[in-house]
Design a protein around this motif. Structure first.
Motif, PDB file in Angstrom:
ATOM      1  N   GLN A 275      45.673  38.373  29.199  1.00  0.00           N
ATOM      2  CA  GLN A 275      44.647  37.568  29.502  1.00  0.00           C
ATOM      3  C   GLN A 275      45.269  38.151  31.438  1.00  0.00           C
ATOM      4  O   GLN A 275      46.539  37.009  31.223  1.00  0.00           O
ATOM      5  CB  GLN A 275      44.551  36.477  29.035  1.00  0.00           C
ATOM      6  N   LEU A 276      44.281  37.770  31.728  1.00  0.00           N
ATOM      7  CA  LEU A 276      44.786  37.756  33.459  1.00  0.00           C
ATOM      8  C   LEU A 276      44.727  36.464  33.675  1.00  0.00           C
ATOM      9  O   LEU A 276      43.702  35.380  32.790  1.00  0.00           O
ATOM     10  CB  LEU A 276      43.164  38.326  34.155  1.00  0.00           C
TER      11      LEU A 276
ATOM     12  N   CYS B 137      47.010  37.774  38.497  1.00  0.00           N
ATOM     13  CA  CYS B 137      46.791  36.425  38.388  1.00  0.00           C
ATOM     14  C   CYS B 137      45.162  36.820  39.408  1.00  0.00           C
ATOM     15  O   CYS B 137      45.622  37.017  41.249  1.00  0.00           O
ATOM     16  CB  CYS B 137      47.843  35.592  39.551  1.00  0.00           C
ATOM     17  N   ARG B 138      44.565  35.424  39.417  1.00  0.00           N
ATOM     18  CA  ARG B 138      43.359  35.427  40.722  1.00  0.00           C
ATOM     19  C   ARG B 138      44.141  33.446  40.950  1.00  0.00           C
ATOM     20  O   ARG B 138      43.242  33.334  40.223  1.00  0.00           O
ATOM     21  CB  ARG B 138      42.199  35.493  40.133  1.00  0.00           C
ATOM     22  N   ILE B 139      43.749  33.180  42.233  1.00  0.00           N
ATOM     23  CA  ILE B 139      43.417  31.608  42.225  1.00  0.00           C
ATOM     24  C   ILE B 139      42.374  31.653  42.898  1.00  0.00           C
ATOM     25  O   ILE B 139      42.083  31.962  44.706  1.00  0.00           O
ATOM     26  CB  ILE B 139      44.759  31.342  43.279  1.00  0.00           C
ATOM     27  N   GLY B 140      41.868  31.102  42.419  1.00  0.00           N
ATOM     28  CA  GLY B 140      40.021  30.542  43.038  1.00  0.00           C
ATOM     29  C   GLY B 140      39.766  29.638  44.009  1.00  0.00           C
ATOM     30  O   GLY B 140      41.268  28.622  44.462  1.00  0.00           O
ATOM     31  N   PRO B 141      38.843  29.108  45.035  1.00  0.00           N
ATOM     32  CA  PRO B 141      39.331  28.497  45.975  1.00  0.00           C
ATOM     33  C   PRO B 141      38.587  26.980  45.476  1.00  0.00           C
ATOM     34  O   PRO B 141      39.392  26.139  46.469  1.00  0.00           O
ATOM     35  CB  PRO B 141      37.404  29.002  46.939  1.00  0.00           C
ATOM     36  N   SER B 142      38.262  27.117  44.380  1.00  0.00           N
ATOM     37  CA  SER B 142      38.265  25.878  43.600  1.00  0.00           C
ATOM     38  C   SER B 142      40.019  24.865  43.674  1.00  0.00           C
ATOM     39  O   SER B 142      40.108  24.234  43.521  1.00  0.00           O
ATOM     40  CB  SER B 142      37.968  25.357  42.674  1.00  0.00           C
TER      41      SER B 142
ATOM     42  N   ASP C 128      55.471  27.087  34.853  1.00  0.00           N
ATOM     43  CA  ASP C 128      54.971  28.978  34.306  1.00  0.00           C
ATOM     44  C   ASP C 128      56.387  29.569  35.500  1.00  0.00           C
ATOM     45  O   ASP C 128      56.514  30.508  35.196  1.00  0.00           O
ATOM     46  CB  ASP C 128      54.069  28.676  35.229  1.00  0.00           C
ATOM     47  N   GLY C 129      56.506  29.094  36.014  1.00  0.00           N
ATOM     48  CA  GLY C 129      57.499  29.892  37.332  1.00  0.00           C
ATOM     49  C   GLY C 129      57.038  31.036  37.857  1.00  0.00           C
ATOM     50  O   GLY C 129      57.373  31.688  38.818  1.00  0.00           O
ATOM     51  N   LYS C 130      55.554  31.794  37.552  1.00  0.00           N
ATOM     52  CA  LYS C 130      55.395  33.132  38.071  1.00  0.00           C
ATOM     53  C   LYS C 130      54.340  32.390  37.859  1.00  0.00           C
ATOM     54  O   LYS C 130      53.290  32.241  37.205  1.00  0.00           O
ATOM     55  CB  LYS C 130      56.141  33.734  37.581  1.00  0.00           C
ATOM     56  N   TRP C 131      53.246  33.637  39.267  1.00  0.00           N
ATOM     57  CA  TRP C 131      51.557  33.730  38.788  1.00  0.00           C
ATOM     58  C   TRP C 131      51.208  35.082  37.814  1.00  0.00           C
ATOM     59  O   TRP C 131      51.194  36.354  38.322  1.00  0.00           O
ATOM     60  CB  TRP C 131      51.232  34.250  40.316  1.00  0.00           C
ATOM     61  N   GLY C 132      51.411  34.906  36.908  1.00  0.00           N
ATOM     62  CA  GLY C 132      50.478  35.380  35.598  1.00  0.00           C
ATOM     63  C   GLY C 132      51.685  36.663  35.158  1.00  0.00           C
ATOM     64  O   GLY C 132      52.603  36.500  35.564  1.00  0.00           O
ATOM     65  N   ALA C 133      51.404  37.074  34.395  1.00  0.00           N
ATOM     66  CA  ALA C 133      52.165  38.286  33.997  1.00  0.00           C
ATOM     67  C   ALA C 133      51.635  39.957  34.294  1.00  0.00           C
ATOM     68  O   ALA C 133      50.061  40.444  34.170  1.00  0.00           O
ATOM     69  CB  ALA C 133      52.595  38.266  32.360  1.00  0.00           C
ATOM     70  N   THR C 134      52.086  40.881  34.141  1.00  0.00           N
ATOM     71  CA  THR C 134      51.998  42.010  34.159  1.00  0.00           C
ATOM     72  C   THR C 134      51.002  42.688  33.309  1.00  0.00           C
ATOM     73  O   THR C 134      51.061  43.037  32.168  1.00  0.00           O
ATOM     74  CB  THR C 134      52.940  42.912  35.181  1.00  0.00           C
ATOM     75  N   PRO C 135      50.059  43.309  33.737  1.00  0.00           N
ATOM     76  CA  PRO C 135      48.836  43.926  32.737  1.00  0.00           C
ATOM     77  C   PRO C 135      49.584  45.099  32.164  1.00  0.00           C
ATOM     78  O   PRO C 135      49.709  45.929  32.475  1.00  0.00           O
ATOM     79  CB  PRO C 135      47.338  43.533  32.853  1.00  0.00           C
TER      80      PRO C 135
ATOM     81  N   LEU D 264      42.140  48.205  29.267  1.00  0.00           N
ATOM     82  CA  LEU D 264      42.776  46.611  29.764  1.00  0.00           C
ATOM     83  C   LEU D 264      42.241  45.529  29.432  1.00  0.00           C
ATOM     84  O   LEU D 264      41.182  45.044  29.792  1.00  0.00           O
ATOM     85  CB  LEU D 264      42.625  46.533  31.249  1.00  0.00           C
ATOM     86  N   SER D 265      42.468  45.274  27.702  1.00  0.00           N
ATOM     87  CA  SER D 265      42.416  44.038  27.257  1.00  0.00           C
ATOM     88  C   SER D 265      40.860  44.306  26.976  1.00  0.00           C
ATOM     89  O   SER D 265      40.433  42.815  27.560  1.00  0.00           O
ATOM     90  CB  SER D 265      42.966  42.752  27.837  1.00  0.00           C
ATOM     91  N   GLY D 266      40.520  45.161  26.721  1.00  0.00           N
ATOM     92  CA  GLY D 266      38.771  45.238  26.560  1.00  0.00           C
ATOM     93  C   GLY D 266      38.235  44.908  28.132  1.00  0.00           C
ATOM     94  O   GLY D 266      36.927  45.612  28.158  1.00  0.00           O
ATOM     95  N   ARG D 267      38.926  45.221  29.233  1.00  0.00           N
ATOM     96  CA  ARG D 267      38.492  45.941  30.425  1.00  0.00           C
ATOM     97  C   ARG D 267      38.702  46.849  31.263  1.00  0.00           C
ATOM     98  O   ARG D 267      39.895  47.180  30.383  1.00  0.00           O
ATOM     99  CB  ARG D 267      38.249  44.799  31.046  1.00  0.00           C
ATOM    100  N   THR D 268      37.882  47.936  31.736  1.00  0.00           N
ATOM    101  CA  THR D 268      37.766  48.870  32.243  1.00  0.00           C
ATOM    102  C   THR D 268      38.588  49.177  32.967  1.00  0.00           C
ATOM    103  O   THR D 268      39.323  48.025  33.508  1.00  0.00           O
ATOM    104  CB  THR D 268      36.952  50.247  32.759  1.00  0.00           C
ATOM    105  N   ALA D 269      40.392  50.236  32.734  1.00  0.00           N
ATOM    106  CA  ALA D 269      41.736  50.460  33.483  1.00  0.00           C
ATOM    107  C   ALA D 269      41.275  49.989  34.961  1.00  0.00           C
ATOM    108  O   ALA D 269      42.180  49.307  35.827  1.00  0.00           O
ATOM    109  CB  ALA D 269      42.515  51.959  33.575  1.00  0.00           C
ATOM    110  N   SER D 270      40.020  50.740  35.279  1.00  0.00           N
ATOM    111  CA  SER D 270      39.517  50.340  36.957  1.00  0.00           C
ATOM    112  C   SER D 270      38.937  49.480  37.548  1.00  0.00           C
ATOM    113  O   SER D 270      39.514  48.928  38.731  1.00  0.00           O
ATOM    114  CB  SER D 270      38.798  52.066  37.365  1.00  0.00           C
TER     115      SER D 270
END
Length: 1136
Positions: free
Chosen positions: A749-750, A1050-1055, A1102-1109, A1116-1122
């Motif tokens: 998951q992203l 990883c996405r860091i939102g403005p909130s 966590d120690g890091k920003w997400g994991a490499t998909p 890609l987990s149900g989403r298109t690779a692009s």
């Protein structure tokens, strides 16, 4: 002077150096003016021998030769003057002022007056510019750095700073080749000719009768000659330097070669002459040696050990002539790939104290021996994740130990310096920081039995290894007492080697055929070699770096490597040519400054690994360039200790939090998962372990690196770049976490950070200024400060203090820093008079030592002192205005300045002169990046063009347009930044992120804003280790991408970082600029349009920003690779 005469001077310099005529060496250097010995110059400066310093310099330059020379002499005399003032010797200071510094008053009278005024101060540090002057030693070292730069830049020293590469004793070799030739011309050539002088040509005296010439076996190739003529050998009739003297003393090609090139520091070696060059009666031959030796069994050969030795030497005797050249056979290349390297983190284990040494069992490949600073010896079974054995340190026979040990042990902790398995796996050795070694017997099961305790050395036992002299298993140790000792398994001392002049750092026992020997290294950088005969060292050689070095052979025992670090922190990884005793290969990619000593290991007869810079770096043995590296998901110390298992399927590395990690390749992962934790007892028999069976399997799980970067300079790329997509990168971009191997059902998951509670966040105090957005942002190179430039031209600096909350004193999102200003209250403000702030393009650059910052905001460029905030100077008044600044990576005095009128000025600050003006762009310059590996400057402009310029000539090499997606205009800023490998180039435009191979300017990867990150890109940059790319967007989002694949992790939102009122307000607030921490890859700072600056880090858990998909059949987990990976559109498709 002719070219050959000049070369002859270099040969004489080499001869004088080898013969230790130190004063003569430096006099000839000065008088000839051919070679400026920087090391000698440094020694004299550091010793404060100013008269000798200037005298030596006078052989190369005079005060008034040029600006560089004037500055060199001024810095030296100024330092001499300050030292006199510091010592309260006003009379001497006045003398220096009048006699030495007066000459400079005609060039800068104001400066001379200011220097004179220092006499009126009780302490010259009261002068603000000298307030940071430290002690004499520190001041001399700082001055030396400046002097070296001036000397390197001075054209009078061009081609005089490097000594030509010569084989050892080159002059001797030439003389002996001449004597060989003279001997060939003799009418009555005699075997073993008696040559007593070089003053006249050689000629053999007529014999009294017929004399059959005897063949002579030479330790090195002889000169081509008639078949019946004897040879003299290249180090022939007069005593050679230490190396040549004992060329025959060492069995085996490796040691014989080392002896042929070693330096003459051993009195024993200097007294010995080869039997082939000076024949003497047998008793006399023995008498001239300081240590008795076994009489030679053949001319020029000494039999030290057994008949096997003679057979070995027969095979090693060279037969070709000097004119003949023998090329080494090409080494058969085994089939391999990057996936063979263990890079995936499989286990993280907690030891309890800092791990100092590790070793895998020689046959049971998942049994790991661990030693730590607490003195504990532990045995881990990695399949079951179980600590089988824990042996806390204790003295077994305290009452019988030496008094020095009892005194040391009572006041000092006893850390483990080294642990090792015996080759048969039946014994474990442990060397401690105080005196002792422990031997344990391992008979299977979950225990190690105390076998013998040895009070081995006075002080630390620095290394321990097992060896088989005379087919008997023994232990070799070395220590701070400068000794190497060999013990049998009962604790009885068999051999005692002395000859090092400094504590011995490491030992490397080895054998060629049946000839056993030991290499040793000391902390003065000396390498010595020993046979098991108590006859002294056979080698005296210098290791690169001249400090702590470790030596290792490849698994098949055919190749010798060493890794060491100098006192200055520069690490050297080299391969040795055993036949010549010379460095065969220098591996590149190591840092120039480290604190401590780097460790290394070899595996599979193909790979080298070094722990450095918080990473594990890998090399292919056949290539100088770094192959790849990994940070093992972070948490490693600056100089990790590491160890491969025997098959190279697992790699153990210590962590900064008192534990260790196990990295695995696909076979290692299968083994750790498939084998259901058989007991250690069961693993001991049969000898053929399950690991061997697994390694032979053709089935390989799809597992590879985490956070791994591939160096594009490596020649081992499996396939070329095709259609803008690099298949090599694809082959390594399938990261599979161990959790996925264990549980494939767990979807990726992203990572989305949408709440401040999901990360660590700190806002810089006094940063919010809605009237001035943050347009440029930099971390200081030390990592303790953050510098922001506002659109109004004002710079702000924040520093993190060292305290209980922040003991490291580094920038962190867990502690609020201080808005730092000098006591004067000055602001660092650029001159913006007459400048339209809205249209100005600010620019900034920081010196490497953080001492000054250069910036502009539409007006003149200002140089600020980072301590006082004072403007040191201004230059380059508009028009045109400067738009981008970049320091030359090798010379802080050279600056590349991008201009509003699309030109690039190469400016020399020291002489206040534009050296070159580069033209080609059509619009203003928006980015500049240097690559020292490729020797180029890359520029980007608002015209969406990239230009490559040669650093040497400043000529244009090539230019290419950036492909712009269809419907988008080729406008806006384009920025460029080099990957840490100095080969890959990140190109950032509001429409895309792209990775280029800068050597050819081929695009490898491209990502276009899409889905949740569809807004224009406002800024992007690499993390400090170049494994992540941080990108900010005009809607306030921040994306964290894998740098190799451009896949979003990883996405860091403005909130996350903006309060609700701002989020819902009418004024859009978003990051304009991103800065990445110079040492912490997961820390970033953002500068916002409302003038605020914030630092973000992942939570400690966590120690890091997400994991490499992972990539799974294009989905890609149900989403298109692009949707979150690479765009594979061709430039033509993009323009349609």
């Amino acid at each position: 002077m002719s070219s050959l005469s000049r070369e002859l001077v270099f040969l004489i310099l080499q001869f004088l150096e080898e013969e230790k005529f130190k004063e003569s060496v430096h006099k000839l250097e000065k008088e000839s003016g051919f070679y400026f010995n920087m090391k000698y110059f440094e020694e004299k400066v550091q010793a404060g021998e100013w008269e000798e310093v200037e005298k030596y310099l006078s052989g190369f330059t005079k005060v008034d030769d040029n600006r560089y020379s004037m500055k060199i002499f001024f810095e030296i005399r100024k330092q001499k003057y300050l030292e006199a003032l510091d010592g309260q010797d006003k009379a001497k200071a006045v003398e220096i002022l009048v006699n030495d510094l007066k000459v400079f008053s005609t060039f800068n009278e104001d400066l001379y007056k200011e220097i004179t005024q220092l006499l009126t101060l009780s302490n010259f540090r009261e002068n603000e510019q000298l307030s940071k002057y430290g002690d004499t030693k520190q001041a001399r070292n700082i001055m030396l750095i400046e002097l070296k730069k001036l000397i390197e830049a001075n054209p009078l020293f061009r081609d005089k700073l490097a000594f030509p590469t010569l084989k050892s004793s080159r002059l001797r070799t030439l003389i002996n080749q001449s004597l060989n030739w003279q001997h060939q011309l003799c009418k009555n050539p005699r075997p073993n000719p008696d040559i007593k002088t070089l003053f006249t040509d050689h000629s053999c005296s007529p014999p009294n009768g017929p004399l059959a010439p005897a063949a002579v076996n030479l330790p090195v190739p002889a000169v081509g000659k008639p078949a019946a003529y004897p040879a003299l050998g290249p180090h022939g009739p007069f005593p050679p330097t230490a190396a040549a003297a004992n060329a025959n003393a060492l069995p085996g090609s490796a040691l014989a070669g080392w002896m042929a090139n070693a330096s003459a520091s051993s009195s024993v070696q200097a007294a010995v002459v080869t039997a082939s060059s000076m024949p003497i009666p047998q008793p006399q031959a023995v008498s001239i040696m300081k240590r008795p030796r076994t009489p030679p069994t053949a001319s020029g050969m000494v039999d030290y050990q057994s008949p096997d030795h003679e057979q070995l030497m027969k095979r090693l005797r060279p037969a070709q002539s000097v004119e003949e050249v023998t090329y080494p056979l090409s080494r058969p290349q085994a089939s391999w790939s990057l996936d063979d390297l263990p890079k995936t983190v499989a286990l993280t284990m907690h030891q309890g104290s800092t791990v100092t040494s590790m070793d895998f069992h020689p046959t049971h490949l998942t049994v790991l021996l661990v030693g730590s600073t607490s003195g504990e010896i532990a045995l881990w079974e990695l399949v079951s994740r179980e600590k089988l054995v824990s042996k806390p340190f204790k003295v077994w026979e305290g009452a019988s130990r030496s008094l020095p040990f009892q005194a040391a042990a009572s006041k000092d902790s006893v850390s483990v310096n080294k642990v090792a398995w015996s080759p048969d796996g039946n014994f474990v050795g442990a060397a401690f920081r105080q005196h002792l070694i422990h031997l344990y017997a391992s008979h299977g099961g979950n225990d190690l039995h105390d076998h013998v305790e040895i009070d081995a050395h006075v002080g630390a036992v620095n290394d321990l290894a097992f060896a088989y002299p005379n087919k008997q298993l023994c232990v070799v140790t070395c220590g701070d007492d400068k000794l190497i000792k060999v013990w049998d398994l009962s604790g009885r001392k068999l051999f005692h080697f002395e000859g090092h002049e400094a504590p011995v750092y490491s030992v490397c026992p080895h054998h060629k055929e049946n000839i056993q020997f030991i290499f040793s290294t000391a902390i003065d950088g000396k390498i010595k070699a020993w046979l098991y005969d108590n006859m002294g060292s056979r080698v005296d050689y210098d290791a690169p770096g001249h400090w702590c070095t470790t030596m290792l052979y490849s698994a098949d025992g055919t190749r010798l490597f060493s890794c060491g670090t100098s006192k200055e922190g520069e690490t050297f990884l080299v391969e040795w040519n055993e036949s010549e005793g010379a460095i065969k290969r220098n591996y590149t990619g190591l840092k120039k400054k480290s604190v401590g000593v780097a460790q290394f290991d070899t595996t599979r007869n193909h790979f080298l690994a070094v722990g450095e810079d918080g990473q594990i770096k890998f090399w292919d043995m056949e290539n100088d360039n770094i192959l790849t590296s990994t940070d093992a998901e972070g948490g490693l110390p600056g100089l990790p200790r590491l160890k491969f298992n025997k098959e190279g399927t697992l790699l153990a590395v210590n962590t900064a939090d008192n534990g260790f990690k196990i990295l695995a390749n696909s076979v290692g992962l299968r083994y750790l998962k498939v084998n259901e934790a058989p007991s250690f007892e069961a693993l001991r028999t049969p000898v053929e372990s399950a690991a061997v069976k697994v390694s032979g399997s053709s089935a390989v799980t799809n597992a590879s690196a985490v956070n791994c970067k591939v160096e594009r300079s490596s020649p081992v790329r499996p396939s070329p770049i095709l259609n803008g997509v690099d298949p090599m990168v694809r082959s390594i971009e399938k990261p599979r976490m161990v959790e996925e191997v264990v549980d494939k059902a767990k979807p990726w998951q992203l990572a989305e950070i949408l709440d401040p509670a999901h990360c660590r966040l700190v806002t810089m105090p006094d940063s919010t200024d809605t009237s001035s957005k943050v347009v440029r942002l930099l971390y200081t190179n030390s990592g303790i400060g953050l510098l922001a430039l506002g659109a109004n031209g004002v710079q702000k600096l924040w520093k993190w203090a060292r305290n209980e909350q922040n003991p490291a004193g580094k920038a962190t999102a867990s502690v609020v820093p201080q808005h730092w200003q000098p006591s004067s209250g000055l602001l660092m403000t650029n001159d913006v008079s007459g400048v339209n702030i809205e249209e100005a393009v600010p620019c900034i650059a920081l010196s490497k030592n953080d001492s000054y910052v250069m910036s502009a905001c539409g007006g003149k460029i200002s140089l600020f002192n980072m301590m006082t905030f004072k403007v040191m100077t201004t230059f380059m008044s508009p028009p045109p205005a400067s738009t981008f600044l970049a320091f030359h990576p090798q010379d802080n005095n050279i600056i590349a300045i991008g201009m509003e009128d699309s030109t690039i000025h190469i400016y020399n600050v020291r002489v206040d002169e534009v050296k070159s003006k580069l033209k080609g762009h059509q619009k203003r310059i928006t980015g500049l990046a240097f690559s020292t590996n490729l020797n180029i400057l890359v520029s980007s402009g608002a015209d969406a063009q990239l230009f490559l310029w040669s650093i040497d000539s400043w000529e244009k090499r090539m230019s290419i347009p950036i492909p712009i997606p269809s419907g988008k205009a080729p406008t806006g800023d384009t920025r460029v930044q080099f990957h840490a490998d100095q080969l890959r180039l990140l190109v950032v435009h509001e429409t895309q992120l792209a990775i280029y191979d800068a050597s050819k300017m081929n695009r490898i990867r491209q990502w276009i804003p899409q889905d949740a990150l569809s807004a224009p890109i406002s800024y992007a940059g690499y993390s400090c280790n170049s494994q992540l790319i941080y990108a900010s967007f005009c809607d306030g989002n921040v994306g964290v991408f894998d740098a190799d694949t451009l896949r979003l992790r990883c996405r860091i939102g403005p909130s996350t970082y903006l309060p609700q009122p701002i989020l819902t307000g009418s004024q859009a607030v978003y990051p304009l600029v991103i800065a990445t921490h110079p040492h912490e890859p997961n820390q970033l700072a953002i500068g916002l349009t409302d003038g605020s600056v914030k630092v973000l880090e992942p939570t400690e858990s966590d120690g890091k920003w997400g994991a490499t998909p992972p990539l799974d059949n294009g989905l890609l987990s149900g989403r298109t690779a692009s949707s979150s990976t690479t765009s594979n559109l061709t430039p033509e498709q993009m323009q349609r």
